[in-house]
Design a protein around this motif. Structure first.
Motif, PDB file in Angstrom:
ATOM      1  N   ALA A 124       0.839  -1.202   0.000  1.00 61.72           N
ATOM      2  CA  ALA A 124       0.000   0.000   0.000  1.00 61.72           C
ATOM      3  C   ALA A 124       0.874   1.253   0.000  1.00 61.72           C
ATOM      4  N   GLU A 125       1.976   1.211   0.753  1.00 62.97           N
ATOM      5  CA  GLU A 125       2.900   2.342   0.769  1.00 62.97           C
ATOM      6  C   GLU A 125       3.482   2.573  -0.624  1.00 62.97           C
ATOM      7  N   LYS A 126       3.806   1.503  -1.327  1.00 68.54           N
ATOM      8  CA  LYS A 126       4.353   1.632  -2.678  1.00 68.54           C
ATOM      9  C   LYS A 126       3.336   2.267  -3.630  1.00 68.54           C
ATOM     10  N   LEU A 127       2.057   2.012  -3.366  1.00 64.11           N
ATOM     11  CA  LEU A 127       0.992   2.564  -4.209  1.00 64.11           C
ATOM     12  C   LEU A 127       0.564   3.941  -3.731  1.00 64.11           C
ATOM     13  N   LEU A 183       5.884   2.010  10.798  1.00 66.77           N
ATOM     14  CA  LEU A 183       5.006   3.166  10.944  1.00 66.77           C
ATOM     15  C   LEU A 183       5.797   4.393  11.374  1.00 66.77           C
ATOM     16  N   GLY A 184       6.702   4.212  12.339  1.00 64.06           N
ATOM     17  CA  GLY A 184       7.502   5.339  12.800  1.00 64.06           C
ATOM     18  C   GLY A 184       8.371   5.893  11.694  1.00 64.06           C
ATOM     19  N   TYR A 185       8.998   5.014  10.923  1.00 63.36           N
ATOM     20  CA  TYR A 185       9.855   5.476   9.834  1.00 63.36           C
ATOM     21  C   TYR A 185       9.048   6.217   8.777  1.00 63.36           C
ATOM     22  N   SER A 186       7.862   5.703   8.454  1.00 59.25           N
ATOM     23  CA  SER A 186       7.030   6.345   7.441  1.00 59.25           C
ATOM     24  C   SER A 186       6.697   7.782   7.840  1.00 59.25           C
ATOM     25  N   LEU A 187       6.353   7.975   9.112  1.00 58.54           N
ATOM     26  CA  LEU A 187       6.046   9.322   9.595  1.00 58.54           C
ATOM     27  C   LEU A 187       7.284  10.209   9.531  1.00 58.54           C
TER      28      LEU A 187
END
Length: 608
Positions: free
Chosen positions: A469-472, A499-503
């Protein structure tokens, strides 16, 4: 570390799988041999063959049989009665014949009939009658101990256990103690078992000759009783009495935990000695790998290959770690060294075949990195182990996909056999990974969505779906899925980290990002990839010095291209541009296709 890059995590997981499979393929830590006595629970293992050879065999005197016609008839009737459905009467007849003839085989048979009838009290009565009639019989005493433990009458075993210890030659006592630990651990009242064994071993616990093994026995029983601090204390006392004893170090190895650093310190002290069990050093390396302490594990195995170069297994495990660390030349040399030596395992052809299969798979992976697809196929073609067929075919599928033959690769994976549900799941995940590697993210997402609808609480599927989902760029869905994963599995460090890294990477809710990543660090304190995430969020928060400290330590432990990309950017921001370029060049040589590295260089407009 970016949650979008599953590759690094898959590599780490693959390494753990390789280490596990190598462990299955090779001899493990030596366990005490199973006893040969009719009463196996207490019988010690045989001492080494050299010891037995040195001891002169004792001829048992030939005695005339006490079996009269009357006794023969009584035994025959006892057997027929027991087998015809009346074991109580059969037991009585055989036991009476045993008493009249003083024949140990008949006493043993009476015990067996009682045990087959599930009459523990009758079996104990027969064993005690045997011991009373033949006081010097060790088999009688061992049967008595076995039955008392099975009946959980642990307090009654002190004296017979002491007698058994007294009758055991000193060189055999360590073997006996290992069996004692294994079998008293089955007692229902485990704390009482600890107390009884400590009473029985009171003299051995003080003896320099047996103290190490005795304290290891006590420690294992304490551990079985849930007393980990007490077990560690026992390991320490055993080591102090005999630093060269294997038992205390093996026990300490089982207790290695970040919350209990004394255990690892004891293992290290043992490993620094002159007399070290090679299998224990290998086991310690596996513990380090499980804790993602790859550099430390490599150091241990490198030391072992230098001190004991004739041992095959360390070369395979070292090659696995070097492959993961992208030390390709060293890895190839180690793996080829293992293959050349593996034929010496003539006594275990199955272990040899499986170990060689793992080496061939790793060598194929190294060839694939060089884009030598013919060489990779050459190594895979040498695998003849049916147990590793799935792994070999999965690797072949990856080779096809990298050559632009994705449909053929997917068909190859789908054609793999499904012997278990786990096989089915691994096939599915392998196909999803093929799609992700080929950047076919929507197709991968569709597969994961369909599977998740059937198994909505499968945490592996939830995590993989979140990463796709992150890739999309479906970031809200990614966050929802990761929070769901944390709800289902609160100890999943990868969910907190992703999740922490994404933020942090999006420069939003940075305080929350740091809290999430610190939770991941708490769950996996030695993971260099999670440390990378922590360094990155500190950089986003403006704590450049702290970020550099964390990232330098992480890169030292694991020189991964993605960690290198982040470290290089921090160095670049601090004005240390020559160092930044050096780190980036090293990362580029390791993996020129790394997406984080490519994105970093493009964003900063850097050309290597």
């Amino acid at each position: 570390m970016t949650p979008s890059l599953r590759r690094s995590r898959l590599a780490a997981a693959a390494l753990l799988a390789m280490m596990t499979m190598a462990a299955q393929a090779q001899p493990q830590l030596p366990a005490p041999a199973e006893p040969t006595s009719p009463a196996p629970i207490i019988e010690p293992a045989a001492p080494p063959a050299t010891t037995l050879a040195a001891a002169a065999p004792r001829e048992e005197p030939v005695r005339p049989s006490a079996m009269t016609a009357e006794l023969f008839y009584e035994v025959l009737m006892g057997e027929l009665t027991a087998r015809s459905g009346d074991p109580g009467s059969g037991y009585a007849l055989v036991l009476d014949a045993a008493r009249r003839s003083r024949d140990p085989k008949l006493f043993q048979r009476a015990v067996e009939i009682a045990l087959q009838a599930r009459s523990g009290d009758a079996a104990l009565a027969a064993a005690r009658a045997w011991k009373d009639m033949l006081p010097d019989s060790r088999d009688a005493r061992r049967f008595e101990l076995q039955i008392l433990i099975a009946l959980n009458r642990i307090s009654e075993t002190v004296e017979p256990l002491r007698a058994e210890l007294a009758a055991t030659p000193p060189m055999e006592r360590p073997f006996l103690m290992a069996v004692i630990a294994r079998n008293y651990a089955r007692a229902t009242d485990k704390k009482l078992a600890v107390s009884v064994v400590e009473q029985a071993l009171v003299d051995d616990l003080k003896s320099p000759a047996t103290g190490g093994a005795a304290w290891a026995t006590v420690g294992r029983l304490r551990l079985a009783a849930g007393d980990a601090p007490g077990a560690l204390e026992a390991a320490r006392k055993g080591y102090e009495i005999d630093p060269s004893a294997d038992g205390p170090a093996l026990l300490a190895l089982e207790l290695v935990d970040p919350a209990q650093p004394e255990a690892e310190a004891l293992v290290k002290r043992y490993l620094s000695g002159a007399k070290v069990l090679p299998e224990l050093r290998i086991a310690y390396a596996r513990v380090l790998v499980e804790g993602r302490r790859y550099t430390d594990a490599t150091t241990e195995l490198a030391s072992l290959t230098q001190s004991r170069p004739e041992l095959p297994e360390p070369w395979l495990l070292l090659g696995s770690l070097q492959t993961q660390a992208r030390q390709d030349a060293a890895a190839e040399a180690s793996l080829k060294r293992y293959i050349a030596m593996a034929d010496t395992q003539a006594d275990n052809p199955e272990a040899r075949s499986r170990g060689q299969a793992q080496a061939f798979i790793l060598l194929a992976q190294l060839a694939e990195r060089r884009k030598d697809f013919v060489g990779a196929e050459h190594w895979l073609s040498r695998i003849d182990s049916t147990e590793d067929l799935v792994a070999a075919q999965t690797r072949r599928a990856a080779l096809l996909a990298r050559q632009g033959k994705l449909p053929q690769a997917r068909e190859l994976v789908r054609s793999l056999p499904e012997r278990t549900e786990e096989d089915k799941k691994q096939k599915f995940l392998a196909e999803v990974q093929l799609l992700r590697d080929a950047k076919q993210y929507q197709a991968a997402y569709d597969m994961l969505a369909q599977a998740s609808s059937a198994k909505p609480e499968d945490t592996d599927l939830i995590y993989d779906k979140a990463m796709v989902a992150e890739k999309l760029n479906r970031l809200d869905e990614m966050e929802r899925l990761l929070r769901r994963l944390i709800e289902l599995k609160p100890d999943n460090q990868n969910a907190y980290n992703a999740l922490g890294y994404s933020l942090a990477d999006r420069k939003i809710r940075l305080d929350e990002a740091r809290t999430l990543i610190k939770k991941a660090v708490q769950l996996a304190p030695e993971d260099p990839f999670i440390a990378d995430s922590l360094g990155w969020v500190e950089f986003r928060l403006g704590n450049t010095d702290e970020a550099m400290r964390i990232l330098e330590a992480a890169y030292k432990r694991r020189p991964d291209p993605e960690i290198g990309a982040h470290l290089g950017e921090v160095l670049w921001a601090k004005g240390q541009r020559d160092r930044a370029m050096s780190v980036w060049k090293e990362a580029y040589l390791a993996d020129a296709d790394n997406e984080t590295l490519q994105e970093t260089l493009k964003r900063l407009r850097v050309k290597l």
